[in-house]
Structures are given as C-alpha cells and as structure tokens.
Design a protein around this motif. Structure first.
Motif, PDB file in Angstrom:
ATOM      1  N   VAL A 140       0.837  -1.191   0.000  1.00 38.12           N
ATOM      2  CA  VAL A 140       0.000   0.000   0.000  1.00 38.12           C
ATOM      3  C   VAL A 140       0.876   1.247   0.000  1.00 38.12           C
ATOM      4  N   VAL A 141       0.221   2.377  -0.203  1.00 39.99           N
ATOM      5  CA  VAL A 141       0.853   3.684  -0.033  1.00 39.99           C
ATOM      6  C   VAL A 141       0.248   4.314   1.217  1.00 39.99           C
ATOM      7  N   VAL A 142       1.086   4.741   2.129  1.00 40.31           N
ATOM      8  CA  VAL A 142       0.627   5.296   3.399  1.00 40.31           C
ATOM      9  C   VAL A 142       0.685   6.819   3.336  1.00 40.31           C
ATOM     10  N   LEU A 143      -0.425   7.451   3.736  1.00 43.34           N
ATOM     11  CA  LEU A 143      -0.489   8.910   3.823  1.00 43.34           C
ATOM     12  C   LEU A 143      -0.559   9.318   5.284  1.00 43.34           C
ATOM     13  N   ASP A 144       0.196  10.350   5.624  1.00 49.12           N
ATOM     14  CA  ASP A 144       0.139  10.876   6.992  1.00 49.12           C
ATOM     15  C   ASP A 144      -1.098  11.750   7.124  1.00 49.12           C
ATOM     16  N   HIS A 145      -2.121  11.197   7.747  1.00 50.49           N
ATOM     17  CA  HIS A 145      -3.373  11.924   7.952  1.00 50.49           C
ATOM     18  C   HIS A 145      -4.117  11.268   9.095  1.00 50.49           C
ATOM     19  N   GLU A 146      -4.647  12.079   9.977  1.00 54.85           N
ATOM     20  CA  GLU A 146      -5.303  11.532  11.164  1.00 54.85           C
ATOM     21  C   GLU A 146      -6.672  10.930  10.885  1.00 54.85           C
ATOM     22  N   VAL A 161      -4.350   2.861  -1.106  1.00 52.69           N
ATOM     23  CA  VAL A 161      -3.894   3.944  -0.230  1.00 52.69           C
ATOM     24  C   VAL A 161      -4.581   3.811   1.123  1.00 52.69           C
ATOM     25  N   ILE A 162      -3.810   4.018   2.186  1.00 47.53           N
ATOM     26  CA  ILE A 162      -4.365   3.985   3.533  1.00 47.53           C
ATOM     27  C   ILE A 162      -3.670   5.054   4.369  1.00 47.53           C
TER      28      ILE A 162
END
Length: 325
Positions: A140-146, A161-162
């Motif tokens: 996966v592609v990890v995004l920094d988001h709460e 994406v997660i």
C-alpha cells in the motif's frame, strides 16, 4: 415498420418500468455480482434496442448497386419488403439520425468520461508520489493523515492507499478486511463497470433506467467487495472495519471502503447471511442473457424470414428475377 415499433416500445418500457421494479431489490443485495450483471444487461439492451430501431427504419431505403448480381438484388428486395415502413425515405432518414445520434452521444460521453477519470487519477498519483510512503510489506501507499481513510486508484497503475489514522484505528484483522475490499475492486475491474454506468447516465440523464443503474451499480460493487472481504476476515470484522473508515473523504476517481452507503452495508453484514440459491442465480443469469439477446432476435427475425422466401434460392435464374420485377 413493425420491427422498429416493437423495438421502440421495448426500449421505452425497459427504461421506465425496470427502475421501478428493480430499484433496491433485496435479491440483488444477496447476490451483488448477479445484480451488477442484470443492471448492465438492462442498460446495454435498452441502448441496443434504440440503435436497432433506427437501423430497422433504414433497411427499406437501402439501394443495391447496378453492377451487383441480380440474385443479390432480389435478396435485398426481399429484405426491404420484410422491413417496409409506411414512412418511406423520411422514416429511413429519421432512423439513420436516431441510430447515429445514440451511438455518437454514447461514444462522446464515453471518451470524455474516460479522459476525465484518467486525468484525475494521474494527478492523484503525482500527489501520492510526493507525499505518500510506499509500504512494501502491505503493498500500500501510506499517507500521513489523522482521518481513517482507505481507498484504491484502479487502472493500469493501480494503488491502494491507507492513512496513518486508519492504521492506528484498525486492528490487524480489520486492516486485512479493508485491504481485501480494495483488492476486490481492482481484481474484478469495478472501475470499468462504474465508468460504463456513468457514461450512460451522463449521455442520457433524463432516462430513468440509466440514472437508477448508475446508483444501483455503485451500491452493488461495494457490497460485492464487502462479500469478498467477509469471506476472508468474517462478516462482523468487515462490518467493524467499514464503520471505522466510513466517514473518510476520498478522491473522486477512487473506490473506497467507506462512502455514503457504508451504514446500509454494515447493517447487511450484521444481519444473518442468506446468499441467493444456485437455481435463482441461474434463473437471473438466463434472464440477463435473454434481455441482451431480445433486441437482436427481434431485428433479425424478418431477415431470417426473408432467407426462406423464393426470392433468395441458390442459383436463381435471371428470368425469375426479371419476372419478380
């Protein structure tokens, strides 16, 4: 004229009655893949019937070149008689305009829809390349988001994406369910199914069948992905995972585990599982095939009848053709 009238009435009835009878059908929720196929068949059949209505009106206006064999000319005369229209050349011209308008409008909207989706996905992939972190272990592609969000970008350069918010919220089993959901979208090419439904809805926005089919297919592809995830992780685990990511905002060109239908899908997963029986699935599949074939059978019937007439036997002598004239 009868063929064109039958096809036109069939298309009108399909476009108006089918949405009323099938919208929100419980059997489709029990077998989402069959429901998707039925809605696709209805849309394709209505579109085919509209095009063939126009083509059936043009057959009587077909002319044969003088340098062709007399046998071919006699056969075309027989076909013209079978499809004869009281409107003559005016009906033929109207039929040609109808067929070309339906095909042209569909092709234009398909092209513009595909270009828009391709541009949106390309732009979002560029963003992911800048701010995302590839996770080779999970693929996966990890995004920094709460905010807990999970989605996939389908297509040739697919991405799952997660966000870090989802990773913090989901346990291992729930995360596996969410990823299985997104992988199901990609493996079964739900993006192509949705693109076709959106194309018809955009091309003919006033047709109830196409508007309803777009909404129903969007709902059913999510249920189908839920079923794939539930088969791997369990229905209650999948339901809990959907609740966790239900409120997340996703890009327009993405397919997400959450979304506006999440609450309905969670209730479906919590309820006792009652899949549709094999006999009913077979009956539904045959019905979808019959709906697809019906316009072709209607328009092909007179042509088949013409081949049985004495106008078109093998080796028709020239004298017989002359006599027919």
């Amino acid at each position: 004229m009868i063929v064109a009238a039958v096809l036109f009435v069939y298309a009108v009835l399909l476009c108006t009655l089918a949405p009323r009878l099938l919208r929100g059908a419980r059997w489709a929720e029990r077998a989402p893949r069959l429901g998707i196929a039925v809605w696709q068949a209805l849309g394709a059949s209505a579109l085919t019937a509209a095009v063939l209505t126009g083509l059936a009106l043009t057959v009587p206006t077909v002319r044969v070149s003088a340098d062709l064999a007399q046998l071919l000319e006699a056969c075309v005369m027989a076909l013209t008689a079978q499809y004869a229209s009281a409107g003559g050349a005016a009906a033929g011209a109207a039929g040609a305009v109808l067929a070309l308008a339906v095909l042209g409008r569909t092709a234009w909207c398909a092209g513009t829809t595909l270009l828009r989706i391709r541009r949106q996905r390309s732009e979002h992939r560029e963003v992911l390349a800048l701010v995302g972190r590839p996770d080779a272990t999970r693929g996966v592609v990890v995004l920094d988001h709460e905010e807990p969000v999970a989605y996939c970008l389908p297509g040739r350069h697919r991405r799952t994406v997660i966000t870090t918010g989802a990773l913090d919220t989901l346990d291992d089993d729930q995360l596996e369910a969410v990823l299985a959901h997104e992988h199901a979208h990609q493996a079964e090419r739900h993006d192509a199914v949705l693109t076709w439904a959106r194309t018809l809805a955009r091309a003919f926005p006033r047709v109830p069948l196409f508007r309803t089919a777009e909404a129903e297919i969007a709902r059913l592809v999510e249920m189908r992905a839920d079923d794939v995830a539930a088969a791997r992780s369990g229905r209650l685990t999948t339901a809990a995972a959907l609740l966790a990511v239900a409120g997340g905002r996703t890009p327009a060109a993405a397919l997400a585990a959450g979304g506006s239908t999440a609450a309905q899908r969670v209730r479906r997963l919590i309820e006792p599982h009652r899949p549709l029986g094999s006999l009913r699935i077979a009956a539904g599949s045959l019905t979808a095939a019959a709906v697809l074939a019906l316009p072709l059978l209607v328009v092909g019937g007179p042509a088949a009848a013409a081949t049985q007439l004495n106008y078109c036997p093998d080796g028709t002598p020239a004298a017989q053709v002359t006599t027919m004239r």
